[in-house]
Design a protein around this motif. Structure first.
Motif, PDB file in Angstrom:
ATOM      1  N   ASP A  74       0.791  -1.225   0.000  1.00  0.00           N
ATOM      2  CA  ASP A  74       0.000   0.000   0.000  1.00  0.00           C
ATOM      3  C   ASP A  74       0.824   1.277   0.000  1.00  0.00           C
ATOM      4  O   ASP A  74       0.303   2.347  -0.294  1.00  0.00           O
ATOM      5  N   ILE A  75       2.090   1.188   0.356  1.00  0.00           N
ATOM      6  CA  ILE A  75       2.899   2.410   0.448  1.00  0.00           C
ATOM      7  C   ILE A  75       4.103   2.344  -0.481  1.00  0.00           C
ATOM      8  O   ILE A  75       4.226   3.130  -1.417  1.00  0.00           O
ATOM      9  N   ALA A  76       4.981   1.395  -0.245  1.00  0.00           N
ATOM     10  CA  ALA A  76       6.223   1.335  -1.030  1.00  0.00           C
ATOM     11  C   ALA A  76       6.044   0.630  -2.362  1.00  0.00           C
ATOM     12  O   ALA A  76       6.837   0.807  -3.279  1.00  0.00           O
ATOM     13  N   ASN A  77       5.003  -0.208  -2.475  1.00  0.00           N
ATOM     14  CA  ASN A  77       4.767  -1.001  -3.682  1.00  0.00           C
ATOM     15  C   ASN A  77       5.938  -1.927  -4.011  1.00  0.00           C
ATOM     16  O   ASN A  77       6.080  -2.362  -5.141  1.00  0.00           O
ATOM     17  N   SER A  78       6.780  -2.191  -3.034  1.00  0.00           N
ATOM     18  CA  SER A  78       7.931  -3.050  -3.278  1.00  0.00           C
ATOM     19  C   SER A  78       8.558  -3.416  -1.947  1.00  0.00           C
ATOM     20  O   SER A  78       8.481  -2.660  -0.977  1.00  0.00           O
ATOM     21  N   LEU A  79       9.185  -4.593  -1.904  1.00  0.00           N
ATOM     22  CA  LEU A  79       9.917  -4.993  -0.700  1.00  0.00           C
ATOM     23  C   LEU A  79      11.341  -4.463  -0.707  1.00  0.00           C
ATOM     24  O   LEU A  79      12.037  -4.564   0.310  1.00  0.00           O
ATOM     25  N   ALA A  80      11.784  -3.904  -1.813  1.00  0.00           N
ATOM     26  CA  ALA A  80      13.179  -3.469  -1.918  1.00  0.00           C
ATOM     27  C   ALA A  80      13.560  -2.450  -0.842  1.00  0.00           C
ATOM     28  O   ALA A  80      14.613  -2.583  -0.221  1.00  0.00           O
ATOM     29  N   PRO A  81      12.753  -1.405  -0.565  1.00  0.00           N
ATOM     30  CA  PRO A  81      13.146  -0.462   0.492  1.00  0.00           C
ATOM     31  C   PRO A  81      13.253  -1.123   1.866  1.00  0.00           C
ATOM     32  O   PRO A  81      14.142  -0.783   2.650  1.00  0.00           O
ATOM     33  N   LEU A  82      12.353  -2.066   2.146  1.00  0.00           N
ATOM     34  CA  LEU A  82      12.406  -2.756   3.435  1.00  0.00           C
ATOM     35  C   LEU A  82      13.651  -3.623   3.530  1.00  0.00           C
ATOM     36  O   LEU A  82      14.280  -3.726   4.586  1.00  0.00           O
ATOM     37  N   ARG A  83      14.022  -4.251   2.429  1.00  0.00           N
ATOM     38  CA  ARG A  83      15.226  -5.087   2.438  1.00  0.00           C
ATOM     39  C   ARG A  83      16.492  -4.241   2.561  1.00  0.00           C
ATOM     40  O   ARG A  83      17.474  -4.654   3.176  1.00  0.00           O
ATOM     41  N   LEU A  84      16.469  -3.080   1.970  1.00  0.00           N
ATOM     42  CA  LEU A  84      17.600  -2.167   2.151  1.00  0.00           C
ATOM     43  C   LEU A  84      17.741  -1.786   3.620  1.00  0.00           C
ATOM     44  O   LEU A  84      18.851  -1.766   4.166  1.00  0.00           O
ATOM     45  N   ALA A  85      16.603  -1.479   4.259  1.00  0.00           N
ATOM     46  CA  ALA A  85      16.638  -1.127   5.679  1.00  0.00           C
ATOM     47  C   ALA A  85      17.150  -2.297   6.517  1.00  0.00           C
ATOM     48  O   ALA A  85      17.927  -2.109   7.462  1.00  0.00           O
ATOM     49  N   ALA A  86      16.741  -3.513   6.160  1.00  0.00           N
ATOM     50  CA  ALA A  86      17.210  -4.687   6.888  1.00  0.00           C
ATOM     51  C   ALA A  86      18.714  -4.856   6.735  1.00  0.00           C
ATOM     52  O   ALA A  86      19.422  -5.173   7.709  1.00  0.00           O
ATOM     53  N   GLY A  87      19.217  -4.642   5.530  1.00  0.00           N
ATOM     54  CA  GLY A  87      20.660  -4.748   5.315  1.00  0.00           C
ATOM     55  C   GLY A  87      21.437  -3.725   6.118  1.00  0.00           C
ATOM     56  O   GLY A  87      22.485  -4.029   6.701  1.00  0.00           O
ATOM     57  N   VAL A  88      20.921  -2.514   6.166  1.00  0.00           N
ATOM     58  CA  VAL A  88      21.580  -1.461   6.946  1.00  0.00           C
ATOM     59  C   VAL A  88      21.593  -1.821   8.432  1.00  0.00           C
ATOM     60  O   VAL A  88      22.596  -1.626   9.133  1.00  0.00           O
ATOM     61  N   MET A  89      20.472  -2.373   8.926  1.00  0.00           N
ATOM     62  CA  MET A  89      20.410  -2.755  10.336  1.00  0.00           C
ATOM     63  C   MET A  89      21.394  -3.887  10.658  1.00  0.00           C
ATOM     64  O   MET A  89      22.017  -3.899  11.723  1.00  0.00           O
ATOM     65  N   LEU A  90      21.544  -4.817   9.731  1.00  0.00           N
ATOM     66  CA  LEU A  90      22.499  -5.907   9.964  1.00  0.00           C
ATOM     67  C   LEU A  90      23.934  -5.384   9.977  1.00  0.00           C
ATOM     68  O   LEU A  90      24.764  -5.842  10.773  1.00  0.00           O
ATOM     69  N   ILE A  91      24.222  -4.447   9.098  1.00  0.00           N
ATOM     70  CA  ILE A  91      25.556  -3.850   9.111  1.00  0.00           C
ATOM     71  C   ILE A  91      25.785  -3.107  10.426  1.00  0.00           C
ATOM     72  O   ILE A  91      26.869  -3.176  11.028  1.00  0.00           O
ATOM     73  N   ALA A  92      24.757  -2.392  10.890  1.00  0.00           N
ATOM     74  CA  ALA A  92      24.871  -1.702  12.179  1.00  0.00           C
ATOM     75  C   ALA A  92      25.095  -2.700  13.313  1.00  0.00           C
ATOM     76  O   ALA A  92      25.867  -2.443  14.240  1.00  0.00           O
ATOM     77  N   MET A  93      24.431  -3.861  13.222  1.00  0.00           N
ATOM     78  CA  MET A  93      24.625  -4.884  14.246  1.00  0.00           C
ATOM     79  C   MET A  93      26.043  -5.441  14.203  1.00  0.00           C
ATOM     80  O   MET A  93      26.656  -5.697  15.251  1.00  0.00           O
ATOM     81  N   ALA A  94      26.577  -5.614  12.993  1.00  0.00           N
ATOM     82  CA  ALA A  94      27.953  -6.095  12.868  1.00  0.00           C
ATOM     83  C   ALA A  94      28.927  -5.111  13.509  1.00  0.00           C
ATOM     84  O   ALA A  94      29.862  -5.518  14.220  1.00  0.00           O
ATOM     85  N   LEU A  95      28.721  -3.836  13.269  1.00  0.00           N
ATOM     86  CA  LEU A  95      29.587  -2.820  13.884  1.00  0.00           C
ATOM     87  C   LEU A  95      29.443  -2.815  15.399  1.00  0.00           C
ATOM     88  O   LEU A  95      30.403  -2.566  16.130  1.00  0.00           O
ATOM     89  N   TYR A  96      28.232  -3.110  15.863  1.00  0.00           N
ATOM     90  CA  TYR A  96      27.973  -3.190  17.302  1.00  0.00           C
ATOM     91  C   TYR A  96      28.717  -4.379  17.914  1.00  0.00           C
ATOM     92  O   TYR A  96      29.363  -4.259  18.964  1.00  0.00           O
ATOM     93  N   LEU A  97      28.638  -5.530  17.237  1.00  0.00           N
ATOM     94  CA  LEU A  97      29.326  -6.714  17.747  1.00  0.00           C
ATOM     95  C   LEU A  97      30.834  -6.511  17.775  1.00  0.00           C
ATOM     96  O   LEU A  97      31.524  -6.996  18.688  1.00  0.00           O
TER      97      LEU A  97
END
Length: 297
Positions: A74-97
């Motif tokens: 209904d908003i993004a019309n695609s999962l791509a923006p959500l997957r980009l956000a997920a990738g960024v969060m995982l990178i942030a988690m790696a830096l945290y670890l």
């Protein structure tokens, strides 16, 4: 059907990030093993605690998955923006670890608002002396503010489906089990192991790779969609293949086969009629060999 690659990734994220779990959940897990004085660590209490915790993760996954499905359609019309956000969060988690950047602590502080309402309930369950108590404690403890859980939830959000996101968080929770269960028996020893820079950096590097893989997949998905749209815009309608006045095939060479299938019999009849009407005008280079012509004369 579940996306097995995503579930495997979620399982690996939980396992690789378990060094963080030892810091966050190791204390309570160790306490469960020593909750009843004079007894050895109880598997039932430890398993009950972990089962409750994983159940809470699964419920979180269902909720964020439903949200992701709404955002994607209904908003993004695609999962791509959500997957980009997920990738960024995982990178942030790696830096945290790796202890290179602790920006996820801001999310943990935000989640502490919810935890302040849940923590008093968890305290009422201590000390844990039964398996049902352990399950209830684990279910409450699953809502503890945790950067690793938030990263996994963002990954689940990008699944775009409540069911798939719930399975993703279930797999993530299962991935954390080895470290959390082992902490009930050797909390001090495990803390010493995960604090080693080589172990910590190796796990961080692998989580970083998962983050890059997620971003790459999101960008590749977007490119694939663009390619499909481009191809769809260049579909040509079939051309008219036959000139009805001359009976000749006007199609280009690559369309000749279907036209030949439909019109060759008619053209062959026309050729036979021409032969019948104009047969006398054909020159026979060997008249003596044509016995039919001799009989007609």
């Amino acid at each position: 059907m579940p996306e097995w690659s995503s579930l495997a990734a979620a399982l690996a994220i939980g396992f690789l990030g378990s060094s963080h779990c030892i810091g966050m959940c190791g204390g309570i897990s160790g306490a469960l093993g020593l909750a009843v004085p004079g007894q050895k660590p109880a598997w039932r209490r430890l398993l009950g605690y972990s089962a409750g915790r994983v159940a809470s993760y699964t419920l979180m996954g269902l909720l964020v998955g439903l949200l992701g499905a709404y955002l994607a359609t209904d908003i993004a019309n695609s999962l791509a923006p959500l997957r980009l956000a997920a990738g960024v969060m995982l990178i942030a988690m790696a830096l945290y670890l790796a202890d290179w950047w602790r920006g996820l602590t801001r999310l943990e502080r935000a989640g502490a608002v919810l935890w302040r309402g849940i923590q008093p309930l968890s305290r009422k369950l201590l000390p844990v002396s039964s398996t049902p108590q352990a399950v209830a404690l684990g279910a409450l403890w699953g809502w503890l503010p945790c950067g690793l859980v938030y990263s996994a939830l963002t990954f689940a959000l990008a699944q775009g489906s409540g069911g798939q996101a719930a399975l993703s968080m279930l797999a993530f929770g299962v991935g954390t089990l080895p470290a959390v269960l082992a902490t009930g028996f050797a909390a001090t020893r495990l803390r010493e192991i995960v604090r080693r820079s080589g172990v910590r950096l190796t796990m961080a590097a692998l989580v970083l790779l998962f983050g890059i893989w997620t971003i790459w997949g999101a960008l590749g998905h977007r490119g694939h969609g663009a390619h499909s749209n481009h191809s769809a815009g260049h579909i040509h309608a079939p051309e008219h293949d036959v000139d009805h006045d001359s009976g000749q095939n006007s199609a280009p060479p690559h369309h000749s086969e279907p036209v030949e299938h439909h019109f060759v019999p008619a053209n062959s009849s026309q050729e036979e009629e021409r032969d019948d009407r104009h047969g006398s005008h054909h020159h026979n280079p060997h008249p003596g060999e044509n016995s039919g012509a001799g009989s007609a004369d």
